[in-house]
Design a protein around this motif. Structure first.
Motif, PDB file in Angstrom:
ATOM      1  N   LEU A 105      66.846  78.575  72.206  1.00 19.61           N
ATOM      2  CA  LEU A 105      66.223  77.761  73.254  1.00 19.61           C
ATOM      3  C   LEU A 105      65.105  78.478  74.015  1.00 19.61           C
ATOM      4  O   LEU A 105      63.991  77.963  74.119  1.00 19.61           O
ATOM      5  N   THR A 106      65.405  79.637  74.568  1.00 21.30           N
ATOM      6  CA  THR A 106      64.375  80.269  75.396  1.00 21.30           C
ATOM      7  C   THR A 106      63.171  80.671  74.542  1.00 21.30           C
ATOM      8  O   THR A 106      62.024  80.627  75.004  1.00 21.30           O
ATOM      9  N   PHE A 133      67.557  76.805  85.597  1.00 15.82           N
ATOM     10  CA  PHE A 133      68.366  77.824  84.920  1.00 15.82           C
ATOM     11  C   PHE A 133      67.599  79.145  84.908  1.00 15.82           C
ATOM     12  O   PHE A 133      66.377  79.168  84.726  1.00 15.82           O
ATOM     13  N   SER A 135      67.104  81.551  82.840  1.00 21.01           N
ATOM     14  CA  SER A 135      66.260  81.882  81.693  1.00 21.01           C
ATOM     15  C   SER A 135      64.932  81.116  81.758  1.00 21.01           C
ATOM     16  O   SER A 135      63.877  81.654  81.411  1.00 21.01           O
ATOM     17  N   ASP A 136      64.983  79.878  82.234  1.00 23.58           N
ATOM     18  CA  ASP A 136      63.764  79.073  82.359  1.00 23.58           C
ATOM     19  C   ASP A 136      62.848  79.664  83.429  1.00 23.58           C
ATOM     20  O   ASP A 136      61.622  79.702  83.260  1.00 23.58           O
ATOM     21  N   ASP A 218      63.184  70.779  79.526  1.00 23.97           N
ATOM     22  CA  ASP A 218      64.224  71.564  78.882  1.00 23.97           C
ATOM     23  C   ASP A 218      65.448  70.656  78.812  1.00 23.97           C
ATOM     24  O   ASP A 218      65.979  70.241  79.849  1.00 23.97           O
ATOM     25  N   ALA A 220      68.455  71.282  77.459  1.00 25.51           N
ATOM     26  CA  ALA A 220      69.701  71.999  77.146  1.00 25.51           C
ATOM     27  C   ALA A 220      70.927  71.155  77.499  1.00 25.51           C
ATOM     28  O   ALA A 220      71.884  71.079  76.734  1.00 25.51           O
ATOM     29  N   HIS A 221      70.890  70.506  78.665  1.00 29.29           N
ATOM     30  CA  HIS A 221      72.051  69.738  79.123  1.00 29.29           C
ATOM     31  C   HIS A 221      71.901  68.239  78.895  1.00 29.29           C
ATOM     32  O   HIS A 221      72.741  67.462  79.336  1.00 29.29           O
ATOM     33  N   TYR A 243      74.288  74.590  71.016  1.00 29.86           N
ATOM     34  CA  TYR A 243      75.678  75.059  71.150  1.00 29.86           C
ATOM     35  C   TYR A 243      76.403  74.388  72.295  1.00 29.86           C
ATOM     36  O   TYR A 243      77.600  74.567  72.452  1.00 29.86           O
ATOM     37  N   LYS A 244      75.686  73.595  73.115  1.00 39.09           N
ATOM     38  CA  LYS A 244      76.348  72.881  74.211  1.00 39.09           C
ATOM     39  C   LYS A 244      76.896  71.570  73.658  1.00 39.09           C
ATOM     40  O   LYS A 244      77.800  71.593  72.838  1.00 39.09           O
TER      41      LYS A 244
HETATM   42  C1  LIG Z   1      71.997  76.993  78.405  1.00 40.06           C
HETATM   43  C2  LIG Z   1      70.615  77.064  78.908  1.00 40.06           C
HETATM   44  C3  LIG Z   1      69.743  78.087  78.504  1.00 40.06           C
HETATM   45  C4  LIG Z   1      70.208  79.204  77.608  1.00 40.06           C
HETATM   46  O1  LIG Z   1      69.142  79.754  76.892  1.00 40.06           O
HETATM   47  P1  LIG Z   1      69.340  80.422  75.458  1.00 40.06           P
HETATM   48  O2  LIG Z   1      67.965  80.782  75.062  1.00 40.06           O
HETATM   49  O3  LIG Z   1      69.976  79.390  74.577  1.00 40.06           O
HETATM   50  O4  LIG Z   1      70.236  81.607  75.605  1.00 40.06           O
HETATM   51  C5  LIG Z   1      68.443  78.051  78.983  1.00 40.06           C
HETATM   52  N1  LIG Z   1      68.022  77.070  79.810  1.00 40.06           N
HETATM   53  C6  LIG Z   1      68.841  76.068  80.213  1.00 40.06           C
HETATM   54  C7  LIG Z   1      68.332  75.002  81.125  1.00 40.06           C
HETATM   55  C8  LIG Z   1      70.166  76.042  79.788  1.00 40.06           C
HETATM   56  O5  LIG Z   1      70.981  75.084  80.213  1.00 40.06           O
END
Ligand SMILES: *Cc1c(COP(=O)(O)O)cnc(C)c1O
Length: 428
Positions: A105-106, A133, A135-136, A218, A220-221, A243-244
């Motif tokens: 994802l990232t 999040f 990482s974002d 993004d 992810a959720h 993976y979610k």
């Molecule tokens: C779960 C999640 C991530 C995790 O990033 P990875 O690159 O998969 O480790 C990043 N951003 C959001 C918004 C998430 O919910």
């Protein structure tokens, strides 16, 4: 629907659930010899029982065919990712040339930001959410630095109003309109990881486009949780992990969406790799990069087949379930039942300092399956006690407990049982 807090009612709902058989396709962690109450499919989806078979096929091909497996395997590795085009486009509301399964994802977020965060002159700012999040945030900050700016000069965060937990669409639109000429990019989590709030993606996208701004999400959720319509909503780009809600295993391969209108733009910068190069000419080993004019053109490397095998197992299940529409339909009922059960517990709590405050919007169209709770007066002790009682949920700093009943494998009985455990802990 009128809900009732009873085992009979919960079982009756499960009995008439058209998706009830899908639960049997997943492996549940065990608690005291029984399936645990698993509500963290928003963090790591359960393992489909079919995953090991899918991976074994690739292990066997590797053993028996070795390098020949790229072209002669059961699912030739050379074009493995192409198996996702059709089903994933359906699940994400996209055209087939708009989606690609690749990387993580990232990584995908960075690759898309390279293409879609193109600051120029006065237009260099980014509008995003205040509780993105981590990482974002790191991705945005470092992309900004890559262009020679300071994050604090560039990033405009939209925050919940004082005393509120979630964003108001009007505040997001006001921010976009107020800074319109300075904004290069609007980017939000489609469903916020912390609060579970589902944003009005079509309206935010429209507002950005009216000001000539690129808009990405993004997901992810949202992926595997919400019935998104990325193409019709005219979203410029999006990325998600698998993976979610997509149940494809820890750290599995991720997804990306690039709207059709951008696919043939010759001036759209991207980072190149041989898997993005015109596949008819890939093995000519040309010096000059000629990216494919589909989302495949963003690929860098050849397919991570073992992660993809797990993802394939899961995507097949989503397809067998009829795609996102029936899942969302059940999800609305299941999450509303969890809300009903939690509200009922609050009415029964005798200690006036204790309360389970749901911070996820009450309006069903503004949330996915997850409910986020602040356990007033007890906090992490409540989370720890739930965990000890066989309830899988998670804790997010500073004070949020997240519970996600997932329509593919959670039941109304799971939700009812959660209520029984919580009641025992709180209504003494
Ligand atoms: C779960 C999640 C991530 C995790 O990033 P990875 O690159 O998969 O480790 C990043 N951003 C959001 C918004 C998430 O919910």
């Amino acid at each position: 629907m009128k809900y009732i807090n009873s085992l009979e009612f919960a079982r009756a709902q499960d009995k008439k659930d058209p998706l009830k058989e899908f639960r049997k396709r997943f492996l549940f962690p065990q608690y005291k010899g029984k399936d645990a109450l698993y509500f963290v499919g928003n963090s790591l989806g359960l393992q489909p029982k079919s995953v090991s078979k899918h991976i074994q096929v690739e292990l066997d091909d590797w053993a028996k065919l070795a390098s020949e497996g790229h072209f002669d395997g059961h699912n030739p590795w050379y074009s493995y990712h192409e198996m996702f085009t059709k089903p994933v486009a359906k699940l994400m509301g996209a055209r087939e040339d708009e989606v690609i399964i690749m990387n993580q994802l990232t990584v995908n977020l960075h690759l898309l930001l390279i293409s879609f965060y193109r600051p120029e002159g006065k237009r260099y700012k980014i509008v995003c959410e205040s509780n993105a999040f981590s990482s974002d945030n790191y991705a945005l900050q470092t992309q900004v630095q890559l262009h020679g700016y300071k994050p604090s000069d560039v990033i405009i965060e939209v925050a919940p109003r004082k005393g509120e937990h979630t964003l108001r669409t009007e505040d997001t639109l006001d921010t976009i309109n107020k800074h319109s000429k300075e904004i290069a990019l609007v980017i939000f989590g489609g469903v916020n990881y912390l609060t579970g709030q589902l944003l009005d993606m079509p309206r935010i996208t429209d507002a950005a486009h009216k000001q000539g701004i690129i808009c990405g999400f993004d997901l992810a959720h949202a992926a595997g949780n919400i019935d998104v319509k990325l193409h019709d909503w005219n979203v410029d780009f999006a990325c998600w992990c698998t993976y979610k809600y997509f149940n494809s295993g820890p750290g599995s391969v991720a997804g990306a969406f690039i709207h059709q209108k951008h696919l043939k733009s010759p001036d759209l910068i991207r980072l190149g790799g041989w898997w993005g190069h015109d596949k008819k000419k890939r093995f000519i080993m040309d010096k000059e990069f000629a990216p494919m004019q589909t989302a495949e053109g963003w690929q860098l490397s050849n397919a991570p087949v073992f992660s993809m095998a797990a993802h394939k197992a899961s995507v097949d299940i989503f397809t067998a379930a009829g795609g996102m529409a029936p899942l969302r339909k059940k999800s609305l009922l299941l999450t509303a039942y969890l809300e009903f059960i939690i509200n009922g517990i609050n009415e029964k709590i005798k200690n006036k300092h204790l309360k389970l405050e749901i911070i996820t919007p009450t309006e069903p169209s503004e949330r996915g399956c997850q409910l986020s709770i602040i356990a007033q007066g007890i906090g992490k002790d409540f989370y720890d006690a739930l965990t000890k009682s066989g309830v899988f949920c998670d804790w997010r700093n500073p004070n949020v407990i997240r519970l996600a009943p997932v329509p593919l494998y959670n039941s109304f009985e799971d939700v009812w049982r959660f209520g029984q455990v919580a009641e025992k802990l709180l209504c003494k």
